[in-house]
Enzyme design. Structure first.
Site, PDB file in Angstrom:
ATOM      1  CG  HIS A   1      89.685  19.666  64.872  1.00 15.76           C
ATOM      2  ND1 HIS A   1      88.312  18.851  65.092  1.00 15.76           N
ATOM      3  CD2 HIS A   1      90.275  18.968  63.925  1.00 15.76           C
ATOM      4  CE1 HIS A   1      88.405  17.741  64.388  1.00 15.76           C
ATOM      5  NE2 HIS A   1      89.510  17.994  63.813  1.00 15.76           N
TER       6      HIS A   1
ATOM      7  CG  ASP B   1      96.128  18.353  58.584  1.00 12.84           C
ATOM      8  OD1 ASP B   1      95.017  18.587  58.492  1.00 12.84           O
ATOM      9  OD2 ASP B   1      96.819  17.481  57.998  1.00 12.84           O
TER      10      ASP B   1
HETATM   11  C1  SDX Z   1      91.440  17.863  59.657  1.00  9.29           C
HETATM   12  O1  SDX Z   1      86.934  16.818  60.905  1.00  9.29           O
HETATM   13  C2  SDX Z   1      88.297  16.375  61.187  1.00  9.29           C
HETATM   14  O2  SDX Z   1      88.022  15.387  61.981  1.00  9.29           O
HETATM   15  C3  SDX Z   1      89.359  16.522  60.433  1.00  9.29           C
HETATM   16  C4  SDX Z   1      90.509  15.986  60.670  1.00  9.29           C
HETATM   17  C5  SDX Z   1      90.734  14.610  60.431  1.00  9.29           C
HETATM   18  O3  SDX Z   1      91.136  14.010  60.932  1.00  9.29           O
HETATM   19  O4  SDX Z   1      89.713  14.134  59.494  1.00  9.29           O
HETATM   20  O5  SDX Z   1      90.805  16.136  61.888  1.00  9.29           O
HETATM   21  C6  SDX Z   1      91.738  16.494  59.416  1.00  9.29           C
HETATM   22  O6  SDX Z   1      90.926  18.326  58.481  1.00  9.29           O
HETATM   23  C7  SDX Z   1      92.133  18.954  60.455  1.00  9.29           C
HETATM   24  C8  SDX Z   1      91.789  20.430  60.035  1.00  9.29           C
HETATM   25  C9  SDX Z   1      92.931  20.876  58.828  1.00  9.29           C
HETATM   26  N1  SDX Z   1      92.618  22.292  58.499  1.00  9.29           N
HETATM   27  C10 SDX Z   1      93.277  23.346  58.793  1.00  9.29           C
HETATM   28  O7  SDX Z   1      94.182  23.279  59.380  1.00  9.29           O
HETATM   29  C11 SDX Z   1      92.744  24.624  58.029  1.00  9.29           C
HETATM   30  C12 SDX Z   1      92.576  25.633  59.138  1.00  9.29           C
HETATM   31  N2  SDX Z   1      91.581  25.305  59.921  1.00  9.29           N
HETATM   32  C13 SDX Z   1      90.266  26.134  59.720  1.00  9.29           C
HETATM   33  O8  SDX Z   1      89.868  26.378  58.311  1.00  9.29           O
HETATM   34  C14 SDX Z   1      89.315  25.575  60.683  1.00  9.29           C
HETATM   35  O9  SDX Z   1      89.789  25.646  62.171  1.00  9.29           O
HETATM   36  C15 SDX Z   1      88.613  24.505  60.391  1.00  9.29           C
HETATM   37  C16 SDX Z   1      87.923  24.386  59.190  1.00  9.29           C
HETATM   38  C17 SDX Z   1      89.346  23.153  60.685  1.00  9.29           C
HETATM   39  C18 SDX Z   1      87.409  24.318  61.214  1.00  9.29           C
HETATM   40  O10 SDX Z   1      86.685  25.332  61.272  1.00  9.29           O
HETATM   41  P1  SDX Z   1      85.454  25.527  61.981  1.00  9.29           P
HETATM   42  O11 SDX Z   1      85.149  24.658  63.118  1.00  9.29           O
HETATM   43  O12 SDX Z   1      84.075  25.574  60.857  1.00  9.29           O
HETATM   44  O13 SDX Z   1      85.528  26.726  62.738  1.00  9.29           O
HETATM   45  P2  SDX Z   1      84.951  28.273  61.958  1.00  9.29           P
HETATM   46  O14 SDX Z   1      85.582  28.310  60.594  1.00  9.29           O
HETATM   47  O15 SDX Z   1      83.447  28.610  62.300  1.00  9.29           O
HETATM   48  O16 SDX Z   1      85.945  29.291  62.972  1.00  9.29           O
HETATM   49  C19 SDX Z   1      85.437  29.590  64.248  1.00  9.29           C
HETATM   50  C20 SDX Z   1      86.210  30.810  64.629  1.00  9.29           C
HETATM   51  C21 SDX Z   1      86.162  31.896  63.718  1.00  9.29           C
HETATM   52  O17 SDX Z   1      86.566  33.176  64.161  1.00  9.29           O
HETATM   53  P3  SDX Z   1      85.010  34.370  64.385  1.00  9.29           P
HETATM   54  O18 SDX Z   1      84.593  34.689  62.966  1.00  9.29           O
HETATM   55  O19 SDX Z   1      84.078  33.549  65.147  1.00  9.29           O
HETATM   56  O20 SDX Z   1      85.864  35.531  65.242  1.00  9.29           O
HETATM   57  O21 SDX Z   1      87.563  30.530  64.929  1.00  9.29           O
HETATM   58  C22 SDX Z   1      88.295  31.108  63.952  1.00  9.29           C
HETATM   59  C23 SDX Z   1      87.403  31.631  62.779  1.00  9.29           C
HETATM   60  O22 SDX Z   1      88.080  32.816  62.183  1.00  9.29           O
HETATM   61  N3  SDX Z   1      89.425  30.136  63.310  1.00  9.29           N
HETATM   62  C24 SDX Z   1      90.623  30.302  62.938  1.00  9.29           C
HETATM   63  C25 SDX Z   1      90.979  29.195  62.667  1.00  9.29           C
HETATM   64  N4  SDX Z   1      90.243  28.197  62.778  1.00  9.29           N
HETATM   65  C26 SDX Z   1      88.891  28.671  63.067  1.00  9.29           C
HETATM   66  N5  SDX Z   1      91.116  31.523  62.927  1.00  9.29           N
HETATM   67  C27 SDX Z   1      92.416  31.495  62.298  1.00  9.29           C
HETATM   68  N6  SDX Z   1      93.000  30.389  62.050  1.00  9.29           N
HETATM   69  C28 SDX Z   1      92.411  29.270  62.145  1.00  9.29           C
HETATM   70  N7  SDX Z   1      92.961  28.218  61.829  1.00  9.29           N
END
Ligand code: SDX
Length: 378
Positions: free
Chosen positions: A261, A315
């Site tokens: 998140h 989710d």
């Molecule tokens: C919702 O914003 C809200 O409030 C949203 C929500 C709401 O109520 O409206 O809470 C609802 O959208 C929840 C999120 C649902 N989406 C998912 O579950 C999809 C999987 N999650 C990721 O795509 C991700 O965590 C996000 C998009 C939710 C957040 O991404 P960020 O903050 O942009 O984080 P990032 O992509 O910059 O990642 C930071 C690091 C990275 O690693 P490094 O490159 O630094 O080594 O964390 C890792 C990422 O690879 N990472 C994950 C991960 N999420 C982040 N690694 C593996 N699995 C994941 N899910």
């Protein structure tokens, strides 16, 4: 004008001033108008919570009764909208059907009378009342059935489940579904709420605002993740396969759906509540093997990614609750939208009070004074 440093995804950049909800991502705290989500989930209903979010205070008994009465009265959708939905392809995703039908509502109501509180209230009631009916209607029509009319003797969530499944829901399932709507109603400046505020800032009609927000919510990185979680659990298939699956995903730098998140760096408080709701359903209706896989996956992800602040988000367990209620996976995100309409409406009203169109700047990285090359010379 001071220009802030560019941050991809506007990470950490305040895009609005708002009193609707508050999140502390380090402590795992979520408050709607200052009230903890845990208390609202236990003691309130989705409609009462919607009233709180939109008008800023908990309603009196009379105010809530009047609000519920208006919602009941406006649940039906015009036959022209139903006839329009009959032309949608059965294979179409329900989020696209919802986005089209939410925008279509704008064809029937006066375009804009945004200074008139009666117009604002009418739009709030119509959208909260009609969006569940439209989701249920499309679901029945694409199965080749005629949509059923809402029942005035059923509450908001029970009525939706009745319109969806053509039978009265179990009272526990209806109550748990209502709590799920409360949990998904609002969440500060998430992508779809930001879309709603940008669209609202142009003073367009509230139906166009909702269509814009619905379109944003549908993406797999936002509201669409709940559907992906179930597909992932089915792909894992067994508790024994959890760790090999996770290793493979991490090696490929693939995101684990339902985890991570932008704000929470601990377990999303909504995920904890949803996990408890899932366990209540399993106790009454039988355990689900995918739940055991989910619990093992949460354990394995924590071992590997807790240092990055990657924990279950809203989710991760929601799909297991909906699946146990017999709801098809491609309706999970439309249900998220049914709930989030309350938050989008609260921010729509707040943006109207702000009354300043969004027009951010950019960091230009292109050419200057480039020459036009005639096509013969390219
Ligand atoms: C919702 O914003 C809200 O409030 C949203 C929500 C709401 O109520 O409206 O809470 C609802 O959208 C929840 C999120 C649902 N989406 C998912 O579950 C999809 C999987 N999650 C990721 O795509 C991700 O965590 C996000 C998009 C939710 C957040 O991404 P960020 O903050 O942009 O984080 P990032 O992509 O910059 O990642 C930071 C690091 C990275 O690693 P490094 O490159 O630094 O080594 O964390 C890792 C990422 O690879 N990472 C994950 C991960 N999420 C982040 N690694 C593996 N699995 C994941 N899910």
């Amino acid at each position: 004008m001071t220009v802030c440093e560019y941050k991809p995804g506007l990470e950490g950049i305040p895009a609005a001033q708002s009193s609707v909800s508050y999140v502390d991502g380090q402590q795992g705290i979520l408050q709607y108008r200052g009230i903890r989500i845990e208390e609202l989930a236990e003691k309130s209903t989705f409609l009462e919570t919607s009233y709180l979010l939109i008008w800023g205070t908990l309603p009196t008994k009379e105010e809530l009764e009047a609000f519920e009465h208006e919602i009941r009265y406006h649940r039906r959708i015009k036959y022209r909208i139903r006839d329009m939905m009959k032309c949608f392809p059965e294979s179409g995703h329900p989020m696209d059907a919802l986005q089209a039908s939410a925008a279509a509502l704008g064809l029937f109501y006066s375009r804009r009378d945004l200074d008139n509180p009666a117009y604002i209230r009418a739009a709030v009631v119509r959208l909260l009342a009609k969006i569940p009916t439209m989701v249920a209607a499309f679901q029945l029509m694409r199965k080749g059935n005629d949509p059923v009319q809402p029942r005035d003797d059923l509450g908001y969530s029970a009525n939706f489940l009745y319109m969806l499944n053509e039978r009265e829901p179990d009272p526990l399932a209806a109550r748990i579904f209502d709590v799920c709507l409360t949990l998904h109603a609002e969440h500060t400046m998430n992508a779809s709420t930001f879309s709603a505020r940008v669209t609202a800032s142009t003073l367009t009609d509230p139906y166009a605002v909702m269509a814009s927000a619905v379109g944003t919510l549908g993406g797999p990185l936002h509201g669409g993740a709940n559907e992906e979680v179930i597909a992932m659990l089915e792909e894992i298939g067994s508790v024994e396969n959890v760790r090999p699956y996770l290793e493979d995903r991490l090696e490929r730098k693939a995101k684990i759906m339902g985890f991570g998140h932008r704000v929470y760096k601990v377990k999303d408080p909504r995920a904890t509540i949803l996990q408890n709701l899932a366990e209540q359903l399993f106790e009454k209706f039988g355990r689900d093997k995918y739940y055991d896989i989910a619990v093992e996956l949460e354990r394995a992800v924590e071992e590997k990614l807790a240092h990055k602040g990657i924990y279950p988000n809203v989710d991760f367990y929601s799909g297991l609750v909906y699946s146990k209620m017999g709801i098809p996976t491609d309706l999970f995100t439309p249900i998220f939208a049914i709930a989030r309409v309350a938050g989008w409406l609260a921010h729509w009203k707040e943006q109207l009070e702000e009354n300043r169109i969004y027009r951010p700047t950019q960091v230009y990285t292109g050419l200057h004074e480039a020459a036009y090359i005639p096509i013969e010379e390219r």
